[in-house]
Design an enzyme around this catalytic site. Structure first.
Site, short mmCIF file in Angstrom:
data_model
loop_
_atom_site.label_atom_id
_atom_site.label_comp_id
_atom_site.label_asym_id
_atom_site.label_seq_id
_atom_site.Cartn_x
_atom_site.Cartn_y
_atom_site.Cartn_z
N CYS A 33 0.83 -1.21 0.00
CA CYS A 33 0.00 0.00 0.00
C CYS A 33 0.87 1.26 0.00
O CYS A 33 0.36 2.36 -0.18
CB CYS A 33 -0.96 0.00 1.19
SG CYS A 33 -0.12 0.06 2.78
N ASP A 35 2.47 2.53 2.53
CA ASP A 35 2.45 3.27 3.79
C ASP A 35 3.74 3.06 4.59
O ASP A 35 4.32 1.98 4.56
CB ASP A 35 1.24 2.85 4.63
CG ASP A 35 -0.06 3.31 3.99
OD1 ASP A 35 0.02 3.98 2.95
OD2 ASP A 35 -1.12 3.02 4.53
N CYS A 59 -2.48 5.50 5.61
CA CYS A 59 -3.94 5.57 5.65
C CYS A 59 -4.42 5.98 7.05
O CYS A 59 -3.66 6.01 8.01
CB CYS A 59 -4.52 4.21 5.27
SG CYS A 59 -4.36 2.99 6.59
N CYS A 103 -2.93 -2.74 8.97
CA CYS A 103 -2.43 -1.41 9.34
C CYS A 103 -1.97 -1.41 10.80
O CYS A 103 -0.98 -0.76 11.14
CB CYS A 103 -3.50 -0.34 9.13
SG CYS A 103 -4.41 -0.52 7.60
FE1 FES Z 1 -1.51 0.54 4.29
FE2 FES Z 1 -3.35 1.03 6.08
S1 FES Z 1 -3.65 0.71 3.98
S2 FES Z 1 -1.27 0.72 6.40
#
Ligand code: FES
Length: 145
Positions: A33, A35, A59, A103
């Protein structure tokens, strides 16, 4: 979909920022993702976490879990901080939707990465602490999330 607590920690995240000269700092990402979470810990000579700060590029659930994780580790010993698992963070937030569970794992791993850094710098061993991964995907594939 999200609990009030998640929304609160997302809208008013606690402990955002950096620490100058942290006792331990750790960064973990999720390549899938994109992140990234960085956790800073200030640990006193008794091994108690006095201050925790974070920076999350990610996110809303990642922001809320890092905020809650920093709140939960403050005042704990480094050993007790290992009990702040992703499940503990999620419980404290009154849950997360299933697609957002990973997450919270980012928050757990970022704490571990900061503790690992602290242990390395001080040449100590924190019982039960495993070398953290840089990319949480490695963990997600190992375990079933
Ligand atoms: Fe990647 Fe939440 S979608 S940490």
């Amino acid at each position: 979909m999200y609990s009030e607590k998640v929304m609160d920690h997302f809208n008013n995240p606690r402990n955002v920022g950096e620490l100058e000269n942290p006792s331990g700092v750790g960064t973990v990402g999720n390549a899938k993702c994109g992140d990234i979470m960085r956790m800073y810990l200030d640990i006193d000579e008794e091994g108690v976490i006095r201050e925790a700060k974070f920076k999350t590029f990610g996110c809303g659930a990642a922001v809320a879990t890092s905020s809650m994780a920093t709140e939960l580790v403050k005042g704990k010993t480094v050993q007790q901080a290992l009990e702040v698992t992703n499940t503990a963070v999620m419980d404290a937030l009154d849950g997360l939707p299933p697609v957002k569970v990973h997450c919270s794992l980012l928050a757990e791993e970022a704490i571990h990465a900061a503790l690992w850094d602290y242990a390395q710098k001080n040449h100590i061993e924190i019982k039960g602490l495993k070398k953290p991964v840089e990319d949480i995907e490695e963990k997600l594939q190992e375990e079933e999330y």
